[in-house]
Design an enzyme around this catalytic site. Sequence first.
Site, PDB file in Angstrom:
ATOM      1  N   GLY A  53       0.836  -1.364   0.108  1.00  0.00           N
ATOM      2  CA  GLY A  53      -0.231  -0.174  -0.032  1.00  0.00           C
ATOM      3  C   GLY A  53       0.834   1.275   0.107  1.00  0.00           C
ATOM      4  N   SER A 113      -3.490  -3.472  -2.659  1.00  0.00           N
ATOM      5  CA  SER A 113      -4.234  -3.091  -1.502  1.00  0.00           C
ATOM      6  C   SER A 113      -5.628  -3.328  -1.923  1.00  0.00           C
ATOM      7  CB  SER A 113      -4.104  -1.346  -1.131  1.00  0.00           C
ATOM      8  OG  SER A 113      -4.984  -0.921  -0.627  1.00  0.00           O
ATOM      9  N   ASP A 126      -8.216  -1.582  -0.655  1.00  0.00           N
ATOM     10  CA  ASP A 126      -8.799  -0.386  -0.418  1.00  0.00           C
ATOM     11  C   ASP A 126      -8.941   0.443  -1.555  1.00  0.00           C
ATOM     12  OD1 ASP A 126      -9.221  -1.176   2.169  1.00  0.00           O
ATOM     13  OD2 ASP A 126      -7.812   0.235   2.867  1.00  0.00           O
ATOM     14  N   GLY A 166     -12.025   0.123   4.536  1.00  0.00           N
ATOM     15  CA  GLY A 166     -11.800   1.400   3.819  1.00  0.00           C
ATOM     16  C   GLY A 166     -11.703   2.460   4.896  1.00  0.00           C
ATOM     17  N   ARG A 211     -30.717  -5.144  10.591  1.00  0.00           N
ATOM     18  CA  ARG A 211     -29.713  -6.064  11.071  1.00  0.00           C
ATOM     19  C   ARG A 211     -28.138  -5.480  10.470  1.00  0.00           C
ATOM     20  NH1 ARG A 211     -33.477  -7.849  13.084  1.00  0.00           N
ATOM     21  NH2 ARG A 211     -34.224 -10.327  13.262  1.00  0.00           N
ATOM     22  N   ARG A 271     -10.672  -9.691   2.720  1.00  0.00           N
ATOM     23  CA  ARG A 271      -9.178  -9.750   2.217  1.00  0.00           C
ATOM     24  C   ARG A 271      -9.044 -11.293   1.450  1.00  0.00           C
ATOM     25  NH1 ARG A 271      -5.541  -6.377   3.272  1.00  0.00           N
ATOM     26  NH2 ARG A 271      -5.732  -4.929   5.314  1.00  0.00           N
TER      27      ARG A 271
HETATM   28  P1  ATP Z   1      -2.042  -1.126   3.854  1.00  0.00           P
HETATM   29  O1  ATP Z   1      -2.821  -0.202   2.804  1.00  0.00           O
HETATM   30  O2  ATP Z   1      -2.410  -2.183   3.648  1.00  0.00           O
HETATM   31  O3  ATP Z   1      -2.038  -0.580   5.351  1.00  0.00           O
HETATM   32  P2  ATP Z   1       0.684  -0.317   3.655  1.00  0.00           P
HETATM   33  O4  ATP Z   1       1.761  -0.480   2.779  1.00  0.00           O
HETATM   34  O5  ATP Z   1      -0.012   1.197   3.592  1.00  0.00           O
HETATM   35  O6  ATP Z   1      -0.512  -1.399   3.340  1.00  0.00           O
HETATM   36  P3  ATP Z   1       1.898   0.322   6.155  1.00  0.00           P
HETATM   37  O7  ATP Z   1       1.709  -0.298   7.577  1.00  0.00           O
HETATM   38  O8  ATP Z   1       1.775   1.751   6.054  1.00  0.00           O
HETATM   39  O9  ATP Z   1       0.947  -0.447   5.002  1.00  0.00           O
HETATM   40  O10 ATP Z   1       3.440   0.095   5.758  1.00  0.00           O
HETATM   41  C1  ATP Z   1       3.981  -1.127   5.537  1.00  0.00           C
HETATM   42  C2  ATP Z   1       5.529  -0.968   6.065  1.00  0.00           C
HETATM   43  O11 ATP Z   1       6.047  -0.111   5.008  1.00  0.00           O
HETATM   44  C3  ATP Z   1       5.374  -0.582   7.359  1.00  0.00           C
HETATM   45  O12 ATP Z   1       5.541  -1.331   8.219  1.00  0.00           O
HETATM   46  C4  ATP Z   1       6.996  -0.063   7.224  1.00  0.00           C
HETATM   47  O13 ATP Z   1       7.822  -1.156   7.382  1.00  0.00           O
HETATM   48  C5  ATP Z   1       7.043   0.258   5.941  1.00  0.00           C
HETATM   49  N1  ATP Z   1       7.050   1.804   5.874  1.00  0.00           N
HETATM   50  C6  ATP Z   1       6.065   2.851   5.780  1.00  0.00           C
HETATM   51  N2  ATP Z   1       6.283   4.042   5.898  1.00  0.00           N
HETATM   52  C7  ATP Z   1       7.271   4.258   6.032  1.00  0.00           C
HETATM   53  C8  ATP Z   1       8.339   5.254   5.901  1.00  0.00           C
HETATM   54  N3  ATP Z   1       7.815   6.548   5.993  1.00  0.00           N
HETATM   55  N4  ATP Z   1       9.860   5.079   5.847  1.00  0.00           N
HETATM   56  C9  ATP Z   1      10.078   3.649   6.113  1.00  0.00           C
HETATM   57  N5  ATP Z   1       9.368   2.567   5.939  1.00  0.00           N
HETATM   58  C10 ATP Z   1       7.920   2.936   5.983  1.00  0.00           C
END
Ligand code: ATP
Length: 810
Positions: free
Chosen positions: A160, A206, A208, A251, A333, A342
């Site tokens: 994501g 993702s 969402d 979402g 309901r 998922r």
């Molecule tokens: P979802 O949409 O399912 O939440 P996502 O990729 O947005 O997926 P996050 O938990 O935000 O999920 O990010 C996944 C991983 O990416 C984090 O656990 C972290 O290891 C890494 N990550 C996110 N943001 C940063 C950042 N700013 N700098 C370094 N690593 C990051």
Amino acid sequence: MKIAILTSGGDSAGMNAVVRAVVKAGILKGCETWVVREGYEGLVRGNAEYMDNLKTQGLATTEPPSASPLQEATPSFLNSLRFGDGHLLRDGTGDYVGGMTLKGRYIVRVGWDDVRGWFAEGGTLIGTARSKAFRTVEGRLAAAHNLVIEGIDALVVCGGDGSLTGADVFRAEWPKLIAELLSQSKITEAQALAHSHLKIVGLVGSIDNDMSMTDLTIGAPTALHRICEAIDNINSTAFSHSRAFVLEVMGRHCGWLALLAGVAGGADFIFIPERPPKGKPWEDEMCAAIQDAIGKRKTIVIVAEGAHDLDLNPIRAEYVKDVLTDRLGLDTRVTTLGHTQRGGRPCAFDRILPTLQGVEAVAALLESTPETPSYMIGIQENKITRVPLMEAVEMTRAVAQAVSEKDFEKAMSLRDPEFVESLDGFVATATLSKEKLLPKDQRMRIALVHMGAPAGGMNAATRAAVRYCIRQGHTPLAINNGFRGLLDDNIVELSWLGVDSWMPRGGSELGTNRTLPSVDLGSVAAKFQEFNIQALMMIGGFEAFNALLILEEGRKHYPAFHIPMVHLPATISNNVPMTEYSLGSDTSLNALVDACDAIKQSASASRNRVFVVETQGGKCGYIATMGALATGACLVYTPEVGMNLDTLRRDVKFLKTRYSLDVKGRSEGRLVIRNEAASSVYTTEVITNMFKEEGGSLFDARSASLGHTLQGGIPSPIDRARAVRLSLKCMAFIERHHALLHAQPLKSRHATGESAAVITIQSSSIEWVPVRDMLKHADMVNRRGKHAWWEGVKELVEALVGRPQMIAMR
Ligand code: ATP
């Protein structure tokens, strides 16, 4: 190049297909391919623990211990065939057996066969995690070190917006990390030089669909399938008991799932974060909207988990239920779908999209230079795109920021046009408002007709058109049973509630056949006059296109045809010229994927069986080709390319080589997909018998014909949602051309060629094409377009099973 792929953040269907595509496309380009288990956490941990284990057992080695003996003496494609770890990943046994397994090993080389059959699995087989360590510089330093140790300099990240932000941070920091590793003497000068630049590409996994600059994210279509299945199931119980249901769907920051589920599920009211209800209090607005439709036996309200009011106070499903119960007296309901959204087998789209995007990701890596930005691979309408990763992440963040600042107009403006149009579509088809009726002189009697074979989404498109008409003050007229029905006066006015339950219905509610207006053009014109038809919308395939041509041509003789006329392509064959997508083709692909998964399972149980699956499609190989891509079939036969003895001889050779390379006892069933009209000589029966005879002790063959199963069933959510969107565009087109026509003096009214047109999807945009202009792009004899956008896909299908390499082997 050594390419590694990782999946990160929340899991989503289609991530395995991404890994498969990246591994295979990488190997085809001569790269070494690796997977990183458990997302960034695996990158930070690397293989240190595993190597220590090996050392204590006196087995220190840099080669994967379970590598195939084939690797030493054979050419490079064979070198990449397997490293034996794929089945450990797939079987999930890796962590439980010590020493020679995956325990403590997070960066793993994989080969061609290690990712075989990953298509049909939900979630991610290489694991995902949320890594705190990677958010720190120390963590990223360890990650960089681990990549350099393995010699990896290219990374594909599927996750994501958080994961893609992490990827960009990593790439931006890379030179500093390398310098730091060198200064700490953890790497050599030569390593620092060889790894001065990290290439990164992002793929959005993702559920969402919350990423900007792409129409769809990997996993979102499957999640939408799960939600729509739930709504369809709830519909029947809600109807039986005359109940209301409030459904909470995922979402947090993005209302796409709630919105599309609302559109495709035919819901009555939705709550999404980007556009809270404007009414204050919102309870009044919701109750008024639902009360307008009272008289129906069921009410469905969908709440995104991040829904809130104009002041950002959360709106919870339980509270919505209380409001519906207390104020409207509805027996209500709540159903929270939670993690069921998922999971499960990926739908057709979540196999095709990740495959095409995975191939594009490898191409982007190979073209990457220190000067080019990191790309995110996206999709716009039907075109796979590359967009600057950080721009997409920043735009996505800007939506969340706008929502938190209560600037909802800005939040909506930052979402892609499809999102905005879907919301307009939902409003136009969910709530009956009599306030906005058009002035009487602008109202029309609009006839709707289905033509050709039934296709998923025909009824959804009709429902949307009918409801739009009623909201505007037009009269929607159903011509039942096509032009034959018109001549029999089988024409009725449709009502708002009469079409309420049409959304999930397959087939054709109006009745459809192949009779063209040329059966008696004069009488058709007379009926147009008799019923005072002022505009026509035809929903169907090649017949509808043909019918529109005939009617437009007929304008020379019959003034009744000087009205706006549109054709909305709907056919499982997807053979209408110039459009890349017809309603029904997604439903059909999903039916094919479901059937083929079951057939493949049966074929695999016998270990060495080839199934020749016959599909419909007439003289158009779209369903066969895209179906082959979506199911990982190893061969596909289409009418466009045809078949001859030479290809069959090569295909038999390929199958023999393929089966002889399988690990003994681990052979799998394989699919061959053949369009019904691929050849009149080499029929499904003939080639099945040929494979059976030639397979000898290596493989056996059977056949299956999918026939009409591909037409029927419940329309897919994508077909339903697109039906609504395109149908409303047809209505807007009709209104526009009606206004132009009525600006002319009554006596000399003359409809232009532009006012008889087909709505098409071409690459990244929706285009209106006057039907006469379509003619030069049509192959009228074979009933298909002269060019097909998917022409190259057959080659891709064969590339992804290694056909060229295996035929070249002696
Ligand atoms: P979802 O949409 O399912 O939440 P996502 O990729 O947005 O997926 P996050 O938990 O935000 O999920 O990010 C996944 C991983 O990416 C984090 O656990 C972290 O290891 C890494 N990550 C996110 N943001 C940063 C950042 N700013 N700098 C370094 N690593 C990051």
